[in-house]
Design a protein around this motif. Structure first.
Motif, short mmCIF file in Angstrom:
data_model
loop_
_atom_site.label_atom_id
_atom_site.label_comp_id
_atom_site.label_asym_id
_atom_site.label_seq_id
_atom_site.Cartn_x
_atom_site.Cartn_y
_atom_site.Cartn_z
N SER A 14 112.68 1.24 30.61
CA SER A 14 111.99 2.30 29.87
C SER A 14 110.70 1.79 29.24
O SER A 14 109.67 2.48 29.24
N TYR A 15 110.73 0.57 28.70
CA TYR A 15 109.51 0.01 28.11
C TYR A 15 108.50 -0.32 29.21
O TYR A 15 107.29 -0.12 29.05
N PHE A 16 109.00 -0.80 30.34
CA PHE A 16 108.13 -1.04 31.50
C PHE A 16 107.43 0.25 31.92
O PHE A 16 106.22 0.28 32.15
N ALA A 17 108.18 1.35 31.98
CA ALA A 17 107.61 2.64 32.38
C ALA A 17 106.54 3.10 31.39
O ALA A 17 105.51 3.66 31.78
N LYS A 18 106.80 2.86 30.11
CA LYS A 18 105.82 3.23 29.08
C LYS A 18 104.52 2.46 29.27
O LYS A 18 103.42 3.04 29.22
N LEU B 44 104.30 0.35 45.92
CA LEU B 44 103.74 0.90 47.16
C LEU B 44 104.25 0.22 48.41
O LEU B 44 104.43 0.86 49.44
N VAL B 45 104.47 -1.08 48.36
CA VAL B 45 104.77 -1.82 49.59
C VAL B 45 106.23 -2.24 49.71
O VAL B 45 106.61 -2.84 50.71
N THR B 46 107.05 -1.93 48.72
CA THR B 46 108.48 -2.26 48.80
C THR B 46 109.31 -1.03 48.41
O THR B 46 108.78 -0.06 47.86
N ASN B 47 110.59 -1.11 48.69
CA ASN B 47 111.53 -0.07 48.27
C ASN B 47 112.41 -0.55 47.12
O ASN B 47 113.48 0.00 46.87
N GLU B 48 111.95 -1.59 46.44
CA GLU B 48 112.73 -2.13 45.33
C GLU B 48 112.93 -1.07 44.25
O GLU B 48 112.02 -0.29 43.96
N PRO B 49 114.12 -1.02 43.66
CA PRO B 49 114.33 -0.10 42.53
C PRO B 49 113.35 -0.42 41.40
O PRO B 49 112.97 -1.58 41.19
N ILE B 50 112.95 0.59 40.68
CA ILE B 50 111.99 0.41 39.59
C ILE B 50 112.55 -0.53 38.54
O ILE B 50 111.82 -1.36 37.97
N SER B 51 113.85 -0.46 38.29
CA SER B 51 114.46 -1.35 37.31
C SER B 51 114.33 -2.82 37.74
O SER B 51 114.08 -3.70 36.92
N SER B 52 114.49 -3.08 39.05
CA SER B 52 114.36 -4.45 39.55
C SER B 52 112.95 -4.97 39.39
O SER B 52 112.73 -6.14 39.05
N ILE B 53 111.97 -4.11 39.65
CA ILE B 53 110.56 -4.50 39.48
C ILE B 53 110.30 -4.83 38.01
O ILE B 53 109.63 -5.81 37.68
N ALA B 54 110.85 -3.99 37.12
CA ALA B 54 110.65 -4.21 35.68
C ALA B 54 111.22 -5.56 35.25
O ALA B 54 110.54 -6.34 34.57
#
Length: 296
Positions: A272-276, A253-263
């Motif tokens: 993919s496991y993070f998303a699950k 919500l508060v950053t524009n970091e790529p989802i992969s970087s957050i994972a």
């Protein structure tokens, strides 16, 4: 169970101030977190499942996690909206209602400090202060405490003096005193579990093993499993996952970091496991959460 309930606290995710025109409509959708809103100005209809509520200036509106929410503005509306999840979650249960009978809606127009709490949370979230999360957590607790007090005050008004006298006498009879003493003895918190919880909360990027946590606290794995579940209501694995996901939700919500970087930053080997895991907690994929959350 009493010990678990006493450990409940809200975990802050995000806050924002919204201004929508009279044509604003939010279609019915399940909310993957809890929300609490303060209406600064304007009027609207907020609907939860099949029940609709007219809201206006000074109203605080509570939206439990998992409810179907829809909104329609009657005129331009401004509100502050706070998102959070509970530290303890029982499937299908609204913990705030279960514990303190927190109402869905109450008007605090004559209680200026409640609006101030919302405004201070919003202001704190915009700062770079190292202690802003302490402020946010404190004000969020105060808001929920005010909502809980509404139910208590309503109960007290409906209680007769004779009922109050009998309840007071029963509270202090010998059998009740013994019962409370026995319950306190059974539910004393083990400080070693507190150490483990604090360590997990302050290091969401780490994937702690049971062995590491046992060495930290100095007890066996079976004792860890038993005491941790008794005092938090969750397994160690589920608690670690929830802490990671709460941090992930805030970053989305508060950053524009790529989802992969957050994972990767939260210790997941694959996005993919993070998303699950994220979908298991919030009911939405990280992409859907980031895309839709700014609308509510």
């Amino acid at each position: 169970m009493e010990a678990i309930y006493s450990d409940y606290y809200p975990i802050f995710i995000y806050v924002d101030k919204y201004r929508f025109s009279k044509n604003w409509v939010y279609p019915s959708a399940p909310v993957p977190y809890s929300l609490i809103r303060y209406v600064v100005s304007g009027t609207a209809v907020f609907s939860l499942d099949d029940t609709s509520y007219e809201v206006g200036p000074g109203d605080v509106f509570y939206i439990p996690q998992g409810k179907l929410l829809s909104c329609a503005a009657r005129e331009e509306i401004v509100f502050i909206s706070i998102r959070f999840i509970g530290s303890i979650q029982l499937e299908g249960a609204d913990m705030l209602s279960m514990l303190w009978n927190v109402p869905i809606q109450h008007n605090f127009g004559q209680v200026p400090e409640v609006r101030e709490f919302f405004e201070r949370i919003y202001a704190s979230a915009l700062t770079r202060s190292t202690f802003k999360m302490l402020e946010i957590r404190g004000y969020l607790n105060l808001i929920l405490a005010h909502m809980a007090c509404v139910s208590r005050e309503n109960f007290n008004r409906d209680t007769t003096l004779e009922e109050d006298r009998r309840e007071t006498e029963a509270h202090f009879d010998l059998q009740s005193i013994r019962h409370r003493a026995e319950k306190t003895a059974r539910t004393n918190k083990d400080p070693r579990i507190t150490i483990i919880v604090d360590t997990i909360v302050t290091h969401p990027e780490k994937n702690f093993t049971s062995k590491e946590l046992c060495e930290l606290a100095g007890f066996s794995e079976s004792t860890l499993r038993r005491l941790f579940k008794e005092q938090t209501g969750k397994t160690v694995y589920d608690f670690i996952k929830d802490i990671k996901m709460t941090n992930a939700a805030r970053k989305l919500l508060v950053t524009n970091e790529p989802i992969s970087s957050i994972a990767y930053a939260l210790g997941y080997e694959t996005p993919s496991y993070f998303a699950k895991c994220f979908k298991e907690v919030f009911g939405l994929s990280p992409q859907e959460y980031r895309r839709t959350s700014h609308d509510v």
